[in-house]
Design a protein around this motif. Structure first.
Motif: not given
Length: 362
Positions: A242-263
């Motif tokens: 699921a995490e791999s698909r989430l990274y791909r969704m952000v990349r392939d659909h042109g979403l701005p980069d978030p900060v990943w895995n944070v508290d």
């Protein structure tokens, strides 16, 4: 005219030359083959053989796996088969109705394309799922599995790679992967084999972990230590996919980069919770909803649901939009999930500024 006069059968060899080489005794009677003739044809050394009670193989020698699959299904449905006379010169009867029965267990996983499931010819028996109240017994290559709730079967034609298949072979009703896995695991004691099967279910894209764990729970298999260990691996594999698909969704659909895995924390205050992705400038949080029933029963599951709800309510009171995405949504409708996230990001310009929070690596 005497309407009780049986139809004159064609020579018996035409039956074996037809598209189907496994018939029930009822279907043979519909062709004008009497019970005595069937018994004679099935004598030792004869041209036919009784494969299962009421099911006849119309050739000598060992049956193919495809013939065994159809035979076990015919065995479960044989008393429900309507014997309709076949006119002389007609071809062999169409594929018989199998009622509600379907192949399950290891054979079903092989038909679904699992590389970690054994090849069909190596299986001595095939599991057949039937309604709980059916009065059948396991015999020969048919092992009866009963259930009060039958799933909707998938119809699969035996691939040539799995067995020799004659032209026009009929598809086989097969239990969906989660149910087939549960029935397979019920008969397995080897932890490595169970782990391989469960992991392939997720890695191969056959189903989501939650569906598998739900079936294992209903089958009361989560009290077996080797199954519990395999479920831990299954959930870890599902999370990674699921995490791999989430990274791909952000990349392939042109979403701005978030900060990943944070508290997130309030300055000098309490911990607000962990997130899979966060867009600080938009105050939009994303969380993968990978909840699944876990060994130990419902209380832990309910506690996890409560924690998700508490976190979401707290963040939204602070002005942070929380988007929940399921692994299944990422797998089956990634574009739609990306549109949901994009809408939340665009809507941030119309909201009041969110409370200041501290973002820390998780």
């Amino acid at each position: 005219m005497n309407h009780n006069t049986p139809l004159s059968p064609r020579p018996l060899h035409h039956l074996a030359d037809g598209g189907r080489r496994v018939l029930t005794t009822a279907q043979l009677r519909a062709h004008g083959v009497s019970a005595a003739e069937t018994t004679e044809q099935c004598r030792p050394g004869g041209p036919w053989q009784q494969l299962l009670p009421g099911v006849v193989l119309l050739h000598p020698g060992p049956p193919t796996s495809e013939e065994r699959l159809h035979a076990v299904l015919m065995y479960t449905a044989r008393e429900r088969t309507v014997s309709v006379p076949v006119q002389p010169g007609a071809d062999a009867p169409p594929a018989p109705p199998y009622g509600e029965a379907m192949i399950t267990g290891l054979a079903a996983l092989t038909l679904h394309g699992f590389s970690s499931a054994p090849p069909l010819p190596s299986l001595d028996t095939f599991d057949v799922l039937v309604p709980r109240l059916r009065r059948l017994r396991s015999t020969g290559c048919a092992r009866i599995v009963r259930t009060p709730d039958l799933p909707t079967p998938v119809r699969i034609t035996v691939p040539r790679a799995l067995d020799s298949v004659r032209a026009g072979s009929a598809p086989v009703p097969v239990a969906p992967v989660p149910r087939a896995l549960a029935d397979a695991v019920a008969g397995l004691r080897d932890a490595d084999t169970v782990r391989l099967l469960l992991t392939e279910a997720v890695r191969g894209g056959h189903c989501e972990p939650a569906a598998v764990v739900r079936e294992l729970t209903q089958a009361r298999l989560l009290n077996r230590p080797h199954v519990v260990g395999a479920v831990d691996s299954l959930l870890a594999e599902g999370r990674a996919m699921a995490e791999s698909r989430l990274y791909r969704m952000v990349r392939d659909h042109g979403l701005p980069d978030p900060v990943w895995n944070v508290d997130l924390r309030l300055p000098g205050g309490p911990h607000l919770g962990g997130l899979d992705a966060y867009w600080p400038e938009h105050a939009v949080a994303l969380e993968l909803d990978t909840r699944a029933p876990r060994p130990g029963g419902r209380p832990a599951d309910d506690a996890q649901w409560s924690e998700y709800a508490r976190k979401r309510e707290h963040l939204e009171r602070l002005g942070i939009t929380v988007v929940h995405i399921s692994p299944r949504g990422l797998r089956d409708a990634m574009e739609q999930q990306a549109a949901v996230v994009r809408t939340a990001l665009m809507a941030s310009a119309d909201r009041d500024p969110a409370a200041y929070v501290v973002v820390l690596p998780r």
